[in-house]
Design a protein around this motif. Sequence first.
Motif, mmCIF file in Angstrom:
data_model
loop_
_atom_site.group_PDB
_atom_site.id
_atom_site.type_symbol
_atom_site.label_atom_id
_atom_site.label_comp_id
_atom_site.label_asym_id
_atom_site.label_seq_id
_atom_site.Cartn_x
_atom_site.Cartn_y
_atom_site.Cartn_z
ATOM 1 N N ILE A 139 0.865 -1.175 0.000
ATOM 2 C CA ILE A 139 0.000 0.000 0.000
ATOM 3 C C ILE A 139 0.903 1.226 0.000
ATOM 4 O O ILE A 139 1.663 1.462 0.942
ATOM 5 C CB ILE A 139 -0.923 0.032 1.233
ATOM 6 C CG1 ILE A 139 -1.600 -1.341 1.447
ATOM 7 C CG2 ILE A 139 -1.949 1.155 1.092
ATOM 8 C CD1 ILE A 139 -2.447 -1.785 0.292
ATOM 9 N N VAL A 140 0.854 1.997 -1.085
ATOM 10 C CA VAL A 140 1.649 3.217 -1.211
ATOM 11 C C VAL A 140 0.718 4.379 -0.888
ATOM 12 O O VAL A 140 -0.172 4.725 -1.687
ATOM 13 C CB VAL A 140 2.232 3.363 -2.637
ATOM 14 C CG1 VAL A 140 3.143 4.586 -2.717
ATOM 15 C CG2 VAL A 140 2.986 2.101 -3.030
ATOM 16 N N ARG A 141 0.901 4.951 0.285
ATOM 17 C CA ARG A 141 -0.015 5.971 0.769
ATOM 18 C C ARG A 141 0.193 7.296 0.052
ATOM 19 O O ARG A 141 1.308 7.647 -0.341
ATOM 20 C CB ARG A 141 0.186 6.172 2.272
ATOM 21 C CG ARG A 141 -0.146 4.940 3.120
ATOM 22 C CD ARG A 141 -1.618 4.581 3.043
ATOM 23 N NE ARG A 141 -1.942 3.445 3.905
ATOM 24 C CZ ARG A 141 -3.160 2.908 3.977
ATOM 25 N NH1 ARG A 141 -4.149 3.385 3.221
ATOM 26 N NH2 ARG A 141 -3.389 1.867 4.771
ATOM 27 N N ASP A 142 -0.915 8.016 -0.057
ATOM 28 C CA ASP A 142 -0.845 9.334 -0.683
ATOM 29 C C ASP A 142 -0.025 10.290 0.163
ATOM 30 O O ASP A 142 0.487 11.305 -0.327
ATOM 31 C CB ASP A 142 -2.271 9.859 -0.876
ATOM 32 C CG ASP A 142 -2.315 11.107 -1.748
ATOM 33 O OD1 ASP A 142 -1.585 11.139 -2.763
ATOM 34 O OD2 ASP A 142 -3.062 12.042 -1.420
ATOM 35 N N THR A 143 0.125 9.960 1.459
ATOM 36 C CA THR A 143 0.886 10.814 2.378
ATOM 37 C C THR A 143 2.395 10.629 2.232
ATOM 38 O O THR A 143 3.170 11.351 2.863
ATOM 39 C CB THR A 143 0.481 10.508 3.823
ATOM 40 O OG1 THR A 143 0.662 9.098 4.076
ATOM 41 C CG2 THR A 143 -0.981 10.871 4.065
ATOM 42 N N GLY A 144 2.838 9.639 1.447
ATOM 43 C CA GLY A 144 4.272 9.472 1.191
ATOM 44 C C GLY A 144 4.897 8.220 1.757
ATOM 45 O O GLY A 144 6.037 7.895 1.420
ATOM 46 N N GLY A 145 4.210 7.468 2.565
ATOM 47 C CA GLY A 145 4.761 6.229 3.101
ATOM 48 C C GLY A 145 4.289 5.019 2.321
ATOM 49 O O GLY A 145 3.494 5.121 1.379
ATOM 50 N N ALA A 146 4.772 3.851 2.706
ATOM 51 C CA ALA A 146 4.356 2.602 2.072
ATOM 52 C C ALA A 146 4.573 1.454 3.039
ATOM 53 O O ALA A 146 5.583 1.435 3.765
ATOM 54 C CB ALA A 146 5.137 2.351 0.785
ATOM 55 N N GLU A 147 3.616 0.537 3.082
ATOM 56 C CA GLU A 147 3.777 -0.644 3.931
ATOM 57 C C GLU A 147 3.059 -1.825 3.281
ATOM 58 O O GLU A 147 2.123 -1.660 2.506
ATOM 59 C CB GLU A 147 3.239 -0.411 5.350
ATOM 60 C CG GLU A 147 1.731 -0.324 5.464
ATOM 61 C CD GLU A 147 1.159 1.064 5.199
ATOM 62 O OE1 GLU A 147 1.970 2.007 5.035
ATOM 63 O OE2 GLU A 147 -0.066 1.177 5.128
ATOM 64 N N TYR A 148 3.569 -3.026 3.624
ATOM 65 C CA TYR A 148 2.926 -4.245 3.139
ATOM 66 C C TYR A 148 1.744 -4.587 4.034
ATOM 67 O O TYR A 148 1.810 -4.454 5.273
ATOM 68 C CB TYR A 148 3.922 -5.407 3.135
ATOM 69 C CG TYR A 148 4.974 -5.306 2.056
ATOM 70 C CD1 TYR A 148 4.692 -5.690 0.756
ATOM 71 C CD2 TYR A 148 6.242 -4.800 2.340
ATOM 72 C CE1 TYR A 148 5.652 -5.598 -0.248
ATOM 73 C CE2 TYR A 148 7.207 -4.703 1.350
ATOM 74 C CZ TYR A 148 6.905 -5.097 0.064
ATOM 75 O OH TYR A 148 7.848 -4.994 -0.932
#
Length: 554
Positions: A456-465
């Motif tokens: 999941i690549v967040r619109d806020t700039g982070g990413a997590e599985y």
Amino acid sequence: MHPVCSTGEPEGRQMNVNGTRTDTTVLVVDRTAAGRFALGVVLRRAGHQVVAVGSGHEALVELDVRRRKGTLPDVALVDVELPDMSGFELCRRLKARPHMAGLPVVHFSAGEVAPGDRGEGLEAGGEAHLAMPAEPEEIDAVVRAAVRAARLRADDQAVARRLSLLSEAIVGIQAARSPQELAEAAAEGTARLTGSPAAVFVLGPDDVLHRGTSRNRTSLALPDQGAHQAVVALLRRLAHGQAGVRITSVPAPLWPAGFFRPGVPHDARLVLIPTQDGTSAVCLATPTRGVRRVDPETESLLARLAQATALAAEPLLMYQVERHVALTLQHSFLPRPHRLPELPGVDVAVRYVPASRETEIGGDFYAALRTGEGVLVAVGDVVGHSLDAATVMVEIRHALRAYCVDESDPAVLAERLDRMLRLYHPGVTATVCLVLIDPGTGRTRIANAGHIPPLIVRDTGGAEYAKAAGPLLGPGLPHPPPTELFLEPGDRLLLVTDGLIETRGTDLAVSMEHLRAAAIGAMPGLDALCDTLLTSFGHEREDDIAMLALRLTN
């Protein structure tokens, strides 16, 4: 250097006193002028050409000059007692030089030959020892025997070298992973066996021609497509009805110019053999114009090389046909990006990249489907690489489409796919990640069967599985309830197969972290995300790559 009598004939082919041509050159190394003269007379009368010198140093200088000219003598007749070194020492020095080690040496000395002298001469590398004075017939017989023995040794060494080259060529052929690699390896082996440029053609089914040229060919443009079509027609005609190896010559007007040397017409010597099933053929081609004729022994070795190439070609060509069928099957059942179904509330981007041409076909797939509860997307991979894997992949995709007509829960769908696989394909396993999204609320449910979890690549700039895991399809293990999360507008969800990031020797967790970091750095948009990841990870992969990215449109 002491001059010797000359008959006036060109060096290397003189007339003896009986008027017959000579073909043997004898280097006479004698400390006395009288001895050199006497031996010269005897040897010329016997049909030999003579070069005479008076010391060991003069002999070495003369031999160096002749080595550079390529006119080394056939035998050296060496006095044991020379003014600057012994005849034994001169022999040892000759044998220590790689280009002269094969020169036979016959020692001679005045009077009876002492056992110690004979032994020392043999230890130094000499062929024989003559006691002087000797009858002319004995001198001639010893010289001719020494030359004959040296030539037999040279022939044996040449055969051993050629067999070694043949063995090396066959090893290279057997290591080839494609018909193209096979043609290139066979061309290099042919060139080394013949000492001339070579071209090798592997003619497959449907007249597909694979060509390899040796590295000693001038590296300029190769013949155009018309020349290749002419070769195809010629090889098909020559191979028609043939069994076994055929060796034939083709004149330049019928053999296209440029395969051996750019733009230069050549007659071609072809070694042609069909594969065992008769659908394909292998041809080893070498030039004959301006190149000395290949002798029968070399042609015999080329015939063996052609046989080895044909044996290696058949499975490679069969595999290529199978791979083409599998790719066609796989591509025909994967939806084209521009033909994806209309999915209200969701944008989707997909990528599919086959592995390199030498790698077997895989069972990677993606799917994007409308259901009663939203949008169902999936990415999966049938374990294995073959036409069977591609076939099972197609069945899984069709089964998934059928099941989701009346069922949307991804965990239930995973259970049904597992049962289908165990019933119809026992022993086959597959991984799949199923994601059901409600575009109106962003509610997302994930069932992961042994696959890389969604990123999941967040619109806020982070990413997590996503924390979604479960057993792969096939073993019949129970699947956990789906993992639930919510997507916000602008968030991107990414599904990939392990072919994108899996590398031998690298822990998958490390590769997944590299993928996460690259996704964070990608430009906004689904296409930008997919293209960035393919640019970062998708070069020369050993497995197929399937990728699906989506985001809500609200």
